[in-house]
Scaffold this motif. Structure first.
Motif, PDB file in Angstrom:
ATOM      1  N   LYS A 410       0.830  -1.196   0.000  1.00 58.62           N
ATOM      2  CA  LYS A 410       0.000   0.000   0.000  1.00 58.62           C
ATOM      3  C   LYS A 410       0.867   1.250   0.000  1.00 58.62           C
ATOM      4  O   LYS A 410       1.946   1.264   0.596  1.00 58.62           O
ATOM      5  N   CYS A 411       0.384   2.264  -0.685  1.00 61.52           N
ATOM      6  CA  CYS A 411       1.112   3.533  -0.767  1.00 61.52           C
ATOM      7  C   CYS A 411       0.207   4.649  -0.243  1.00 61.52           C
ATOM      8  O   CYS A 411      -0.833   4.949  -0.847  1.00 61.52           O
ATOM      9  N   GLU A 412       0.599   5.228   0.874  1.00 62.77           N
ATOM     10  CA  GLU A 412      -0.194   6.311   1.460  1.00 62.77           C
ATOM     11  C   GLU A 412      -0.175   7.550   0.577  1.00 62.77           C
ATOM     12  O   GLU A 412      -1.163   8.289   0.504  1.00 62.77           O
ATOM     13  N   ILE A 413       0.917   7.774  -0.116  1.00 65.75           N
ATOM     14  CA  ILE A 413       1.035   8.948  -0.986  1.00 65.75           C
ATOM     15  C   ILE A 413       0.020   8.873  -2.117  1.00 65.75           C
ATOM     16  O   ILE A 413      -0.531   9.894  -2.561  1.00 65.75           O
ATOM     17  N   CYS A 414      -0.273   7.665  -2.622  1.00 67.75           N
ATOM     18  CA  CYS A 414      -1.240   7.463  -3.709  1.00 67.75           C
ATOM     19  C   CYS A 414      -2.655   7.277  -3.187  1.00 67.75           C
ATOM     20  O   CYS A 414      -3.516   6.747  -3.913  1.00 67.75           O
ATOM     21  N   GLY A 415      -2.917   7.685  -1.955  1.00 69.97           N
ATOM     22  CA  GLY A 415      -4.262   7.544  -1.402  1.00 69.97           C
ATOM     23  C   GLY A 415      -4.549   6.144  -0.914  1.00 69.97           C
ATOM     24  O   GLY A 415      -5.664   5.642  -1.091  1.00 69.97           O
ATOM     25  N   LEU A 416      -3.547   5.487  -0.309  1.00 72.01           N
ATOM     26  CA  LEU A 416      -3.655   4.115   0.200  1.00 72.01           C
ATOM     27  C   LEU A 416      -4.043   3.128  -0.894  1.00 72.01           C
ATOM     28  O   LEU A 416      -4.805   2.176  -0.671  1.00 72.01           O
ATOM     29  N   ALA A 417      -3.533   3.366  -2.108  1.00 69.55           N
ATOM     30  CA  ALA A 417      -3.783   2.442  -3.215  1.00 69.55           C
ATOM     31  C   ALA A 417      -3.003   1.154  -2.988  1.00 69.55           C
ATOM     32  O   ALA A 417      -1.901   1.164  -2.423  1.00 69.55           O
ATOM     33  N   SER A 418      -3.584   0.027  -3.418  1.00 67.70           N
ATOM     34  CA  SER A 418      -2.963  -1.286  -3.238  1.00 67.70           C
ATOM     35  C   SER A 418      -2.294  -1.732  -4.529  1.00 67.70           C
ATOM     36  O   SER A 418      -2.856  -1.555  -5.619  1.00 67.70           O
ATOM     37  N   TYR A 419      -1.116  -2.330  -4.392  1.00 67.88           N
ATOM     38  CA  TYR A 419      -0.371  -2.880  -5.525  1.00 67.88           C
ATOM     39  C   TYR A 419       0.011  -4.306  -5.175  1.00 67.88           C
ATOM     40  O   TYR A 419       0.614  -4.562  -4.124  1.00 67.88           O
ATOM     41  N   TRP A 420      -0.357  -5.219  -6.066  1.00 66.19           N
ATOM     42  CA  TRP A 420      -0.126  -6.640  -5.814  1.00 66.19           C
ATOM     43  C   TRP A 420       1.134  -7.089  -6.539  1.00 66.19           C
ATOM     44  O   TRP A 420       1.225  -7.011  -7.748  1.00 66.19           O
ATOM     45  N   GLY A 421       2.109  -7.568  -5.772  1.00 64.62           N
ATOM     46  CA  GLY A 421       3.366  -8.023  -6.326  1.00 64.62           C
ATOM     47  C   GLY A 421       4.436  -6.948  -6.271  1.00 64.62           C
ATOM     48  O   GLY A 421       4.161  -5.744  -6.389  1.00 64.62           O
ATOM     49  N   ARG A 422       5.670  -7.402  -6.080  1.00 65.08           N
ATOM     50  CA  ARG A 422       6.787  -6.473  -5.963  1.00 65.08           C
ATOM     51  C   ARG A 422       7.002  -5.678  -7.241  1.00 65.08           C
ATOM     52  O   ARG A 422       7.323  -4.486  -7.209  1.00 65.08           O
ATOM     53  N   ALA A 437       0.920  12.898  -7.109  1.00 64.36           N
ATOM     54  CA  ALA A 437       0.752  13.035  -5.661  1.00 64.36           C
ATOM     55  C   ALA A 437       1.990  13.663  -5.021  1.00 64.36           C
ATOM     56  O   ALA A 437       1.878  14.509  -4.128  1.00 64.36           O
ATOM     57  N   MET A 438       3.169  13.282  -5.478  1.00 67.12           N
ATOM     58  CA  MET A 438       4.401  13.891  -4.962  1.00 67.12           C
ATOM     59  C   MET A 438       4.460  15.374  -5.325  1.00 67.12           C
ATOM     60  O   MET A 438       4.884  16.207  -4.515  1.00 67.12           O
ATOM     61  N   ARG A 439       4.014  15.695  -6.538  1.00 65.50           N
ATOM     62  CA  ARG A 439       4.003  17.097  -6.961  1.00 65.50           C
ATOM     63  C   ARG A 439       3.034  17.908  -6.097  1.00 65.50           C
ATOM     64  O   ARG A 439       3.279  19.071  -5.771  1.00 65.50           O
ATOM     65  N   ALA A 440       1.907  17.294  -5.729  1.00 66.31           N
ATOM     66  CA  ALA A 440       0.943  17.980  -4.869  1.00 66.31           C
ATOM     67  C   ALA A 440       1.515  18.236  -3.474  1.00 66.31           C
ATOM     68  O   ALA A 440       1.156  19.221  -2.819  1.00 66.31           O
ATOM     69  N   LEU A 441       2.413  17.365  -3.021  1.00 68.95           N
ATOM     70  CA  LEU A 441       3.071  17.572  -1.726  1.00 68.95           C
ATOM     71  C   LEU A 441       4.225  18.554  -1.809  1.00 68.95           C
ATOM     72  O   LEU A 441       4.811  18.914  -0.788  1.00 68.95           O
ATOM     73  N   GLY A 442       4.550  18.991  -3.044  1.00 66.46           N
ATOM     74  CA  GLY A 442       5.664  19.923  -3.216  1.00 66.46           C
ATOM     75  C   GLY A 442       7.017  19.249  -3.121  1.00 66.46           C
ATOM     76  O   GLY A 442       8.006  19.883  -2.744  1.00 66.46           O
ATOM     77  N   ILE A 443       7.068  17.947  -3.452  1.00 64.45           N
ATOM     78  CA  ILE A 443       8.308  17.181  -3.341  1.00 64.45           C
ATOM     79  C   ILE A 443       8.668  16.633  -4.719  1.00 64.45           C
ATOM     80  O   ILE A 443       7.815  16.045  -5.381  1.00 64.45           O
ATOM     81  N   PRO A 444       9.904  16.797  -5.188  1.00 61.43           N
ATOM     82  CA  PRO A 444      10.291  16.213  -6.481  1.00 61.43           C
ATOM     83  C   PRO A 444      10.370  14.696  -6.385  1.00 61.43           C
ATOM     84  O   PRO A 444      10.858  14.151  -5.397  1.00 61.43           O
ATOM     85  N   ASN A 445       9.903  14.004  -7.426  1.00 64.42           N
ATOM     86  CA  ASN A 445       9.882  12.543  -7.417  1.00 64.42           C
ATOM     87  C   ASN A 445      11.222  12.004  -7.943  1.00 64.42           C
ATOM     88  O   ASN A 445      11.316  11.478  -9.045  1.00 64.42           O
ATOM     89  N   SER A 446      12.268  12.127  -7.149  1.00 65.54           N
ATOM     90  CA  SER A 446      13.606  11.689  -7.551  1.00 65.54           C
ATOM     91  C   SER A 446      13.909  10.317  -6.963  1.00 65.54           C
ATOM     92  O   SER A 446      13.096   9.719  -6.250  1.00 65.54           O
ATOM     93  N   LYS A 447      15.112   9.817  -7.269  1.00 70.89           N
ATOM     94  CA  LYS A 447      15.509   8.493  -6.798  1.00 70.89           C
ATOM     95  C   LYS A 447      15.626   8.421  -5.277  1.00 70.89           C
ATOM     96  O   LYS A 447      15.553   7.344  -4.684  1.00 70.89           O
ATOM     97  N   LEU A 448      15.821   9.560  -4.634  1.00 70.96           N
ATOM     98  CA  LEU A 448      15.938   9.575  -3.175  1.00 70.96           C
ATOM     99  C   LEU A 448      14.669   9.080  -2.495  1.00 70.96           C
ATOM    100  O   LEU A 448      14.705   8.562  -1.383  1.00 70.96           O
ATOM    101  N   PHE A 449      13.515   9.247  -3.179  1.00 65.66           N
ATOM    102  CA  PHE A 449      12.226   8.913  -2.572  1.00 65.66           C
ATOM    103  C   PHE A 449      11.686   7.579  -3.071  1.00 65.66           C
ATOM    104  O   PHE A 449      10.497   7.311  -2.935  1.00 65.66           O
ATOM    105  N   PHE A 450      12.566   6.766  -3.674  1.00 66.78           N
ATOM    106  CA  PHE A 450      12.151   5.452  -4.141  1.00 66.78           C
ATOM    107  C   PHE A 450      11.795   4.558  -2.956  1.00 66.78           C
ATOM    108  O   PHE A 450      12.530   4.487  -1.968  1.00 66.78           O
ATOM    109  N   GLU A 451      10.636   3.912  -3.025  1.00 64.92           N
ATOM    110  CA  GLU A 451      10.089   3.021  -1.997  1.00 64.92           C
ATOM    111  C   GLU A 451       9.663   3.769  -0.736  1.00 64.92           C
ATOM    112  O   GLU A 451       9.399   3.149   0.290  1.00 64.92           O
ATOM    113  N   VAL A 452       9.561   5.081  -0.788  1.00 61.94           N
ATOM    114  CA  VAL A 452       8.996   5.850   0.330  1.00 61.94           C
ATOM    115  C   VAL A 452       7.501   5.992   0.070  1.00 61.94           C
ATOM    116  O   VAL A 452       7.076   6.616  -0.909  1.00 61.94           O
ATOM    117  N   THR A 453       6.678   5.395   0.916  1.00 63.49           N
ATOM    118  CA  THR A 453       5.228   5.377   0.708  1.00 63.49           C
ATOM    119  C   THR A 453       4.471   6.190   1.739  1.00 63.49           C
ATOM    120  O   THR A 453       3.289   6.467   1.557  1.00 63.49           O
TER     121      THR A 453
END
Length: 503
Positions: A410-422, A437-453
């Protein structure tokens, strides 16, 4: 025999009743296959068009703007001699049937069947009678254009409505508008062929009216400035506080990718080496942006100081035209949402097929076309709701477990959307929903935020990144201590271990 307006009225009313009855009988048929349903909808569409034309003709007769109907009704009464008028009408009927003796009105009407007609709409092999979209022409145009980028066909279909990923100055170009026009025309024609009973023209008209209101209010996503600025307001999240850096060398420490994002946010050229990017960005510390030489700006971006009123009006008109086309394409894609999803599944299914399996599928399709049979797929028992394989059947359960499709992320940033499988979970970080969603939070979607949900984790990490970029020094975490064995700790860790007597 429709020589009088009254006879024309009677004939048109009778034809309308016959068409309505035929439509009802056609819908009472047990239609199962996709091809039969499509042919039925096109038959009904033709009948409704005829019904509408005849109703318009009836309306003109009833309005009687020239008074001809009123005069004809008055002429039925005659000048007082009713029998003479009757005999004149009778003689007219007799003369007509003497002239056309083959017309037999005594034969009963055949009401056993419905509408008649075969499917005369053409589809490409990729479209498979309207089940899937064939976007290869638009795809080739996109990846070979300046506003596009190299990608797989599956990724293109998945990001078809993600217009925000295209750079701002490219969205003002004529090539981009031509691409959107071609894509809109294809989607419009596809919906008219597959959903003939839907008022697509009325749907687009409502979309244009809603867009005009949103454009005037400045609420169109991605076009809040109504095309007036060369860099969108959403890009402000990628800007960098250059005043916090003292030299070009210090700017180089944040990396080439972060410098590129900052340059694109300012509308400057983002290419070159790490040194060149840092030097170009450092120009903003001593020189106002409006006074920079035009050579430093990206192609298609005109500085505010060098822009005339005519150029600004032309840019705003181009931006409005592009935004309206994007709204129309988005509306059509919403109407074809099920077809788009089916197309994605079909692409994924074919990507897992071998060459021999693909050839076998083509042979089966050709054989089915020759036999003119398009039977509906049999019901598939799938209580575990396993994904479908290349053969249209659920994949084995062991394969389902092997790929980890039973694991939910689950990803809280995407509105608690569910994703099945890695695989699906990792892929969603590059999709439009997460990026938006990251843009709405004012955060750039770079590699630093990979797997941050988590939203809190993302905001905390972004604050830490910003504090580092400003050159701040945190004593508890950045001051280092060394023990007698040469191990290095932060101040806080060193004091905790010493307090516990470990070192």
């Amino acid at each position: 025999m429709a020589t009088t307006l009254l006879e024309q009225t009677r004939g048109l009313q009778e034809d309308n009743e016959r068409l309505v009855a035929a439509i009802v009988r056609d819908y009472q048929k047990d239609v199962k296959s996709h091809k039969e349903k499509l042919a039925q909808n096109h038959r009904v569409k033709k009948a409704l068009d005829s019904l509408q034309l005849q109703s318009e003709r009836l309306l003109q007769i009833y309005e009687d703007k020239d008074g001809a109907r009123k005069e004809e009704i008055a002429a039925l009464k005659g000048d007082g001699d009713v029998m003479a008028t009757f005999q004149a009408r009778l003689k007219e009927v007799q003369d007509y049937h003497a002239k056309y003796p083959s017309t037999d009105i005594t034969e009963p009407e055949d009401t056993s069947g419905g509408l008649r007609g075969e499917l005369d709409v053409e589809f490409s092999g990729e479209e498979s009678l309207g089940r899937f979209l064939d976007l290869h022409e638009s795809f080739n145009r996109f990846i070979n254009s300046k506003f596009g980028r190299p990608m797989e066909y599956a990724e293109y279909v998945a990001s078809l409505d993600s217009f925000e990923g295209i750079k701002r100055h490219h969205r003002f170009s004529k090539a981009y508008r031509d691409y959107l026009t071609e894509l809109r025309d294809y989607l419009l024609g596809f919906q008219q062929r597959t959903q003939p009973l839907v008022d697509v023209a009325g749907q687009l008209q409502k979309t244009r009216e809603a867009f005009a209101q949103e454009w005037e209010a400045g609420t169109v996503p991605g076009w809040a400035d109504r095309g007036a600025a060369e860099v969108p307001a959403e890009a402000a999240a990628g800007k960098l506080d250059v005043d916090a850096f003292d030299s070009v060398e210090e700017l180089e420490t944040i990396g080439a990718q972060r410098l590129k994002e900052a340059l694109e946010a300012e509308g400057l050229k983002a290419g070159g080496t790490l040194r060149q990017r840092a030097e170009r960005l450092m120009l903003l510390r001593d020189t106002p942006r409006d006074k920079l030489d035009r050579k430093h700006f990206a192609k298609g971006i005109i500085p505010q100081a060098a822009r005339t009123e005519g150029a600004a009006a032309k840019q705003a008109a181009a931006g409005r035209a592009a935004a309206e086309l994007e709204a129309e394409v988005g509306s059509l894609l919403d109407s074809l949402a099920k077809v788009v999803e089916a197309t994605k599944d079909q692409i994924e299914k074919r990507s897992a097929m071998t060459f021999e399996e693909h050839q076998a599928e083509l042979a089966e399709a050709e054989e089915a076309q020759e036999q003119d049979s398009d039977e509906e797929d049999d019901f598939i028992y799938n209580p575990l709701k396993l994904p479908m394989g290349w053969d249209g059947k659920p994949i084995p359960y062991w394969l389902y477990k092997l790929h980890g499709l039973n694991q939910e992320f689950k990803c809280e940033i995407c509105g608690l959307a569910s994703y099945w499988g890695r695989r699906a979970f990792e892929r969603h970080f590059k999709e439009f929903k997460h990026q938006n969603a990251m843009r709405a939070l004012g955060i750039p979607n770079s590699k630093l935020f990979f797997e941050v949900t988590s939203i809190a984790d993302a905001q905390e990490l972004w604050r830490n990144v910003q504090s580092r970029e400003k050159g701040g020094f945190v004593r508890d975490t950045e001051e280092e201590y060394e023990d007698t064995q040469g191990n290095v700790y932060s101040k806080k860790t060193y004091e905790d271990l010493k307090r516990q007597g470990i070192i």
